[in-house]
Design a protein around this motif. Structure first.
Motif, short mmCIF file in Angstrom:
data_model
loop_
_atom_site.label_atom_id
_atom_site.label_comp_id
_atom_site.label_asym_id
_atom_site.label_seq_id
_atom_site.Cartn_x
_atom_site.Cartn_y
_atom_site.Cartn_z
N ASN A 178 0.84 -1.20 0.00
CA ASN A 178 0.00 0.00 0.00
C ASN A 178 0.87 1.24 0.00
O ASN A 178 1.60 1.49 0.96
CB ASN A 178 -0.92 0.02 1.22
CG ASN A 178 -1.96 -1.07 1.17
OD1 ASN A 178 -2.49 -1.38 0.11
ND2 ASN A 178 -2.25 -1.67 2.30
N VAL B 203 0.73 5.09 0.29
CA VAL B 203 -0.22 6.08 0.79
C VAL B 203 0.45 7.45 0.82
O VAL B 203 1.59 7.58 1.24
CB VAL B 203 -0.71 5.69 2.21
CG1 VAL B 203 -1.68 6.73 2.77
CG2 VAL B 203 -1.34 4.31 2.20
N TYR C 187 -8.10 6.35 1.46
CA TYR C 187 -7.55 5.39 2.40
C TYR C 187 -8.44 5.32 3.63
O TYR C 187 -8.74 6.34 4.24
CB TYR C 187 -6.12 5.81 2.77
CG TYR C 187 -5.34 4.79 3.55
CD1 TYR C 187 -5.07 3.54 3.03
CD2 TYR C 187 -4.87 5.09 4.81
CE1 TYR C 187 -4.33 2.61 3.73
CE2 TYR C 187 -4.12 4.17 5.53
CZ TYR C 187 -3.87 2.92 4.98
OH TYR C 187 -3.14 2.00 5.69
N TYR D 205 -5.64 11.16 3.69
CA TYR D 205 -4.83 10.09 3.11
C TYR D 205 -5.46 9.49 1.86
O TYR D 205 -6.66 9.24 1.81
CB TYR D 205 -4.58 9.00 4.16
CG TYR D 205 -3.76 9.53 5.31
CD1 TYR D 205 -2.39 9.62 5.20
CD2 TYR D 205 -4.37 10.00 6.47
CE1 TYR D 205 -1.62 10.15 6.24
CE2 TYR D 205 -3.62 10.52 7.51
CZ TYR D 205 -2.25 10.59 7.39
OH TYR D 205 -1.51 11.11 8.40
N LEU E 115 -4.74 6.36 -1.09
CA LEU E 115 -4.04 5.15 -1.51
C LEU E 115 -3.73 5.29 -2.99
O LEU E 115 -4.64 5.47 -3.82
CB LEU E 115 -4.95 3.94 -1.25
CG LEU E 115 -4.38 2.56 -1.45
CD1 LEU E 115 -3.20 2.32 -0.53
CD2 LEU E 115 -5.47 1.53 -1.20
#
Length: 131
Positions: A34, A36, A64, A93, A95
């Motif tokens: 992931n 981020v 996210y 956030y 992703l």
């Protein structure tokens, strides 16, 4: 592969004001699955708008942890509550695209588009309602 994609993001995201890569702790082994980024206060768009803009260009980015766990519908009895700090933090956030099908060239396209958004934020913000 995932680590090289992460390092590519790390090399170029620093050039864009308002975006910060969430770094992996080198002390722990990770799959770098992931990737981020954090939208800082100086980033001109909300997380929702940022994701919409990226997706509108075929860039598969996702919010996210959306919704935050305490905001999800539960199929069992639970105590509902408000968590204002969590609700604020979760809006910061995104992703980013990663995985075995993502290439360094794909990341270059993502970075260039994020730079474009940053440099043209005033004009883009006016037209955001059209997306």
């Amino acid at each position: 592969h995932n680590q090289s994609i992460y390092l590519y993001y790390k090399s170029f995201l620093g050039e864009i004001e308002g975006l910060k890569l969430v770094k992996f702790n080198d002390k722990f082994k990770t799959s770098f699955k992931n990737i981020v980024i954090e939208l800082e206060e100086s980033w001109p768009f909300t997380r929702e708008s940022t994701v919409k803009l990226l997706n509108s260009e075929g860039i598969l980015a996702r919010a996210y942890y959306s919704p935050a766990l305490h905001q999800k519908m539960m199929l069992y009895p639970h105590v509902s509550c408000k968590l204002p700090v969590t609700e604020e933090i979760v809006q910061k956030y995104v992703l980013m695209p990663s995985g075995f099908m993502v290439t360094e060239n794909d990341i270059k396209i993502v970075i260039n588009f994020l730079k474009f958004l940053s440099q043209n934020s005033s004009d883009i913000s006016v037209k955001l309602t059209d997306i």
